[in-house]
Design an enzyme around this catalytic site. Structure first.
Site, PDB file in Angstrom:
ATOM      1  N   GLY A 175       2.166 -56.999 -10.627  1.00 47.35           N
ATOM      2  CA  GLY A 175       2.383 -58.551  -9.645  1.00 47.35           C
ATOM      3  C   GLY A 175       3.333 -57.990  -8.943  1.00 47.35           C
TER       4      GLY A 175
ATOM      5  CD  GLN B 274       8.798 -56.904  -6.344  1.00 44.99           C
ATOM      6  OE1 GLN B 274       7.731 -58.064  -6.552  1.00 44.99           O
ATOM      7  NE2 GLN B 274       8.553 -56.633  -6.925  1.00 44.99           N
TER       8      GLN B 274
ATOM      9  CG  LEU C 189       5.796 -53.029  -9.116  1.00 47.05           C
ATOM     10  CD1 LEU C 189       4.462 -53.541  -8.089  1.00 47.05           C
ATOM     11  CD2 LEU C 189       6.068 -51.598  -9.372  1.00 47.05           C
TER      12      LEU C 189
ATOM     13  CG  HIS D 207       8.680 -60.606 -13.695  1.00 51.72           C
ATOM     14  ND1 HIS D 207       9.652 -59.011 -14.052  1.00 51.72           N
ATOM     15  CD2 HIS D 207       8.527 -59.785 -11.870  1.00 51.72           C
ATOM     16  CE1 HIS D 207       9.693 -58.551 -13.660  1.00 51.72           C
ATOM     17  NE2 HIS D 207       9.054 -58.655 -12.253  1.00 51.72           N
ATOM     18  CD  GLU D 208       5.615 -60.779  -9.779  1.00 52.03           C
ATOM     19  OE1 GLU D 208       6.857 -60.457  -8.832  1.00 52.03           O
ATOM     20  OE2 GLU D 208       5.619 -59.669 -10.401  1.00 52.03           O
TER      21      GLU D 208
ATOM     22  CG  HIS E 158      10.779 -60.674  -7.680  1.00 53.60           C
ATOM     23  ND1 HIS E 158      11.762 -60.428  -7.654  1.00 53.60           N
ATOM     24  CD2 HIS E 158       9.498 -60.769  -8.424  1.00 53.60           C
ATOM     25  CE1 HIS E 158      11.518 -59.224  -8.275  1.00 53.60           C
ATOM     26  NE2 HIS E 158      10.341 -59.602  -8.556  1.00 53.60           N
TER      27      HIS E 158
END
Ligand SMILES: [Zn+2]
Length: 194
Positions: A46, A51, A109, A150-151, A154
């Site tokens: 993902g 990011q 990441l 999670h994403e 972000h």
């Protein structure tokens, strides 16, 4: 197509709250293509645009990046049970419903080499747009739901390490600082010049 540079926590770009995509144009499609490429190169499942320092509400997810599900019926059944249908780009997601809890050992990441447990909803339903601007609703369970949460974090400028204790976070911060020293852009350029 291009692999973009993934920002490493605590890079300030990761703290930025992403804005909604307003125009579903070629530029957006090329961002999505780049994000998939960047995510595959980094062996991630993902990625959020935040990011790669693009403050837009864009997420890419591929829970089967090596295409193993077509040869492994058990994995295929697992992914099906999560509501996962294949690589997906999610634009401007909004949480419609959430239920249950599960604890998953997450990685990111932007925090390479670190995994730790975070509590998330077991099931989430989101409303979002695809890169063509078509609206869709999606219900995800288990790892798929974890990846989406999670994403989406972000996009709010939140990285999963912020759920951990201050002590753990300080240890991780020091590790990330060492990592940056070892892999500075200067180092790469110097190597190329040689
Ligand atoms: Zn992440």
């Amino acid at each position: 197509m291009a692999v973009r540079k993934i920002r490493i926590w605590p890079d300030p770009a990761l703290k930025e709250v992403a804005k909604k995509v307003q125009t579903f144009n070629a530029e957006l499609k090329s961002l999505v293509t780049d994000m998939f490429e960047t995510m595959y190169k980094a062996n991630g499942v993902g990625l959020a645009a935040t990011q790669v320092a693009v403050p837009l509400r864009v997420i890419t997810i591929d829970l089967d990046p090596n295409g193993q599900a077509k040869d492994e019926p058990d994995l295929k059944a697992d992914l099906d049970s999560m509501g996962y249908k294949g690589p997906i780009a999610i634009i401007n997601p909004e949480l419609v419903a959430a239920e249950g809890e599960l604890i998953w050992s997450e990685g990111c990441l932007s925090v390479p080499g670190i995994n730790d447990e975070v509590e998330r909803h077991e099931t989430v339903t989101i409303k979002a747009f695809d890169p063509d601007g078509k609206v869709f609703t999606l219900t995800a369970h288990n790892l798929f739901a974890v990846a989406i949460q999670h994403e989406m974090d972000h996009l709010e400028g939140r990285v999963f390490v912020e759920y951990l204790s201050k002590l753990k976070r300080d240890v991780i911060r020091r590790k990330m600082e060492r990592l940056k020293v070892e892999s500075t852009d200067d180092g790469v350029e110097a190597a190329q010049i040689v």
